[in-house]
Design an enzyme around this catalytic site. Structure first.
Site, PDB file in Angstrom:
ATOM      1  N   GLN A   1       0.844  -1.198   0.000  1.00  0.00           N
ATOM      2  CA  GLN A   1       0.000   0.000   0.000  1.00  0.00           C
ATOM      3  C   GLN A   1       0.880   1.249   0.000  1.00  0.00           C
ATOM      4  OE1 GLN A   1      -3.182   0.126  -0.388  1.00  0.00           O
ATOM      5  NE2 GLN A   1      -3.897  -1.931   0.123  1.00  0.00           N
TER       6      GLN A   1
ATOM      7  N   CYS B   1     -10.343  -1.203  -4.278  1.00  0.00           N
ATOM      8  CA  CYS B   1      -9.882   0.131  -4.689  1.00  0.00           C
ATOM      9  C   CYS B   1     -10.713   0.640  -5.864  1.00  0.00           C
ATOM     10  CB  CYS B   1      -8.401   0.095  -5.045  1.00  0.00           C
ATOM     11  SG  CYS B   1      -8.010  -1.112  -6.316  1.00  0.00           S
TER      12      CYS B   1
HETATM   13  C1  LIG Z   1      -4.637  -4.498  -4.256  1.00  0.00           C
HETATM   14  S1  LIG Z   1      -3.286  -5.596  -4.084  1.00  0.00           S
HETATM   15  C2  LIG Z   1      -3.528  -6.153  -2.446  1.00  0.00           C
HETATM   16  C3  LIG Z   1      -2.334  -6.718  -1.757  1.00  0.00           C
HETATM   17  C4  LIG Z   1      -2.428  -6.885  -0.234  1.00  0.00           C
HETATM   18  N1  LIG Z   1      -3.673  -7.449   0.181  1.00  0.00           N
HETATM   19  C5  LIG Z   1      -2.134  -5.596   0.488  1.00  0.00           C
HETATM   20  O1  LIG Z   1      -2.985  -5.071   1.200  1.00  0.00           O
HETATM   21  O2  LIG Z   1      -0.999  -5.104   0.381  1.00  0.00           O
HETATM   22  C6  LIG Z   1      -3.810  -6.910  -5.126  1.00  0.00           C
HETATM   23  C7  LIG Z   1      -2.836  -8.045  -5.206  1.00  0.00           C
HETATM   24  O3  LIG Z   1      -3.440  -9.080  -6.001  1.00  0.00           O
HETATM   25  C8  LIG Z   1      -2.446  -9.702  -6.801  1.00  0.00           C
HETATM   26  N2  LIG Z   1      -3.183 -10.355  -7.907  1.00  0.00           N
HETATM   27  C9  LIG Z   1      -3.645  -9.810  -9.049  1.00  0.00           C
HETATM   28  N3  LIG Z   1      -4.358 -10.721  -9.750  1.00  0.00           N
HETATM   29  C10 LIG Z   1      -4.358 -11.865  -9.005  1.00  0.00           C
HETATM   30  C11 LIG Z   1      -4.945 -13.157  -9.196  1.00  0.00           C
HETATM   31  N4  LIG Z   1      -5.668 -13.437 -10.265  1.00  0.00           N
HETATM   32  N5  LIG Z   1      -4.740 -14.084  -8.239  1.00  0.00           N
HETATM   33  C12 LIG Z   1      -3.986 -13.806  -7.135  1.00  0.00           C
HETATM   34  N6  LIG Z   1      -3.423 -12.597  -6.911  1.00  0.00           N
HETATM   35  C13 LIG Z   1      -3.604 -11.636  -7.825  1.00  0.00           C
HETATM   36  C14 LIG Z   1      -1.517  -8.561  -7.170  1.00  0.00           C
HETATM   37  O4  LIG Z   1      -0.232  -9.048  -7.532  1.00  0.00           O
HETATM   38  C15 LIG Z   1      -1.512  -7.741  -5.870  1.00  0.00           C
HETATM   39  O5  LIG Z   1      -0.467  -8.148  -5.024  1.00  0.00           O
END
Ligand SMILES: C[S@@+](CC[C@H](N)C(=O)[O-])C[C@H]1O[C@@H](n2cnc3c(N)ncnc32)[C@H](O)[C@@H]1O
Length: 454
Positions: free
Chosen positions: A284, A409
């Site tokens: 974040q 988000c």
């Molecule tokens: C908004 S971030 C949230 C990360 C964490 N929860 C945080 O608060 O720091 C979304 C995360 O989902 C991962 N991501 C995107 N598509 C995905 C998928 N299909 N399956 C698993 N992870 C995924 C991204 O790499 C990223 O780390």
């Protein structure tokens, strides 16, 4: 309604990008820069079948919460779009924005809280990522101009941490002095595409990532000298990394990374937990508000210490680890292998003994937990802007946890997914948290509870 015609508009709302919204001749008219309650005179610049776009010529009645933007490049830079509105009103408009997307899809909820804002909504970003571009033979650092890829240079960006904002510009000057060139999008030529710098708010540790356009630059001794010189001048620089991106896309980072100085990660602290963060892992960007976000989730979920919790889209494991003292077991899934590597370091660093993180996509990997007969009591999801895919929603409904925590988000995809989940779940609360002051982005924590008859 025709292009170039001039009308007076009553602004009745602000939209997803904080653009003013008015109605005229049964058309919705979007008016960038106009604010709810204002009366403006504007020229139509585009007409589509269902909507038009107008440009403000004159403000006939000014909103009491119109603010003078504090940034000199506010009008041109594509970064912040809400500096012309007082901060208190930005928070109200963000809640309104969430309400209107939920109402549009008839999503029923019990409580929509007020947006939780920041005490000091400036200099909050812990990550700068400046594009470096060559335009007309001159290399430039700055942000992209609105709806374009030309560069708007700035002296100071008021939402970035000052230390790394200034450092990015110093590093840029040093690269140019040593004869490197900014990336030219038209010719796909040049050396440096982006300078990305991360800084731990609480640890002050700094990671510099230079995104280069040619693999041979991984071995360039001049770059190594620059890295060492900056690390000598600033002892907080713990990591200097090169990343290779030769693609013709908008992606900032490519797949190959090489640490040329120091460590492969830096650390920062959220609440009681220390997190390792690498160049390619999500973290974040607003550390103070991340703690507010995670704490809100912790308080809104009814955790007793006995639950099995899934942390889906887990990044470096930040949410699961933050909640680990309130549940029995945590199982996480994250697509970026680097972030999973960090999540596993983070478990050890924080002496968390009840968490496990696996690499892969949620839609493919979630079935592994099912095959291992692991049944979640609570599922937390924090997907990227596109939200959940149908397959993952089916799995979640099939698992039927007593609670779901949805961190989002993007209010539009949140509303779409909540509509699907609400077949089996009541939406107890939606809490907007302002992670990105002075922009129109809004993050929400939503808590859903399994319906009694399910
Ligand atoms: C908004 S971030 C949230 C990360 C964490 N929860 C945080 O608060 O720091 C979304 C995360 O989902 C991962 N991501 C995107 N598509 C995905 C998928 N299909 N399956 C698993 N992870 C995924 C991204 O790499 C990223 O780390």
């Amino acid at each position: 309604m025709k292009k170039n015609e001039i009308y007076d508009f009553e602004v009745i709302d602000n939209g997803m990008n904080f653009e003013g919204i008015a109605k005229k001749d049964d058309m919705v008219v979007f008016i960038p820069g106009a604010i709810i309650t204002e009366k403006v005179r504007g020229k139509i610049i585009k007409v589509n079948k269902n909507y038009a776009i107008a440009k403000v010529d004159e403000i006939l009645k000014k909103a009491s919460f119109r603010e003078t933007p504090f940034c000199e490049v506010f009008k041109t830079c594509g970064g912040c779009d809400a500096q012309n509105i007082t901060y208190d009103m930005q928070l109200i408009l963000k809640r309104n924005m969430v309400k209107s997307v939920l109402d549009k899809l008839n999503v029923e909820y019990e409580i929509l809280e007020n947006t939780i804002g920041m005490g000091l909504p400036l200099y909050y970003r812990n990550k700068v990522q400046y594009p470096i571009r060559e335009e007309n033979g001159v290399s430039k650092i700055g942000f992209y101009k609105k709806r374009s890829h030309s560069i708007v240079s700035n002296e100071c960006c008021y939402i970035q941490n000052r230390v790394i904002d200034m450092l990015a510009k110093d590093i840029f000057s040093s690269f140019i002095k040593h004869g490197f060139k900014g990336y030219n999008e038209a010719t796909n030529d040049g050396d440096i595409r982006h300078i990305l710098i991360r800084r731990g708010l609480h640890t002050k540790e700094i990671m510099v990532v230079i995104v280069v356009n040619k693999e041979e630059l991984f071995e360039d001794l001049k770059i190594l000298d620059i890295a060492k010189e900056f690390a000598r001048k600033n002892e907080n620089i713990k990591s200097f990394v090169l990343n290779l991106n030769t693609s013709n896309t908008n992606e900032i980072l490519g797949s190959k990374t090489k640490v040329i100085f120091g460590s492969e990660y830096i650390t920062d602290v959220i609440g009681n937990y220390r997190y390792f963060i690498s160049a390619k892992s999500f973290f974040q960007v607003n550390t103070l508000q991340a703690e507010v976000l995670y704490q809100t989730l912790k308080e809104k979920l009814c955790l007793t210490g006995k639950e099995i919790l899934f942390d889906l889209y887990s990044g470096v494991g930040s949410i699961g680890i933050f909640l680990s003292d309130k549940v029995k077991e945590v199982y996480g899934i994250e697509i970026e292998p680097d972030a999973v590597h960090m999540a596993n370091l983070n478990i050890k660093e924080n002496n968390v003994e009840n968490a496990e993180y696996i690499a892969g996509s949620v839609e493919e990997k979630i079935v592994e937990f099912k095959n291992r007969n692991i049944k979640p009591d609570v599922i937390v999801v924090d997907p990227p802007r596109k939200g959940l895919d149908e397959k993952s929603i089916e799995y979640i409904l099939d698992f039927g946890p007593k609670e779901i925590g949805y961190v989002s988000c993007n209010p539009a995809t949140l509303a779409r997914d909540l509509k699907l989940l609400s077949s089996n779940y009541n939406i107890k609360s939606v809490t907007p948290v302002d992670m990105f002051p002075h922009t129109s982005n809004v993050e929400c924590v939503t808590v859903l509870q399994l319906k009694e008859n399910m």
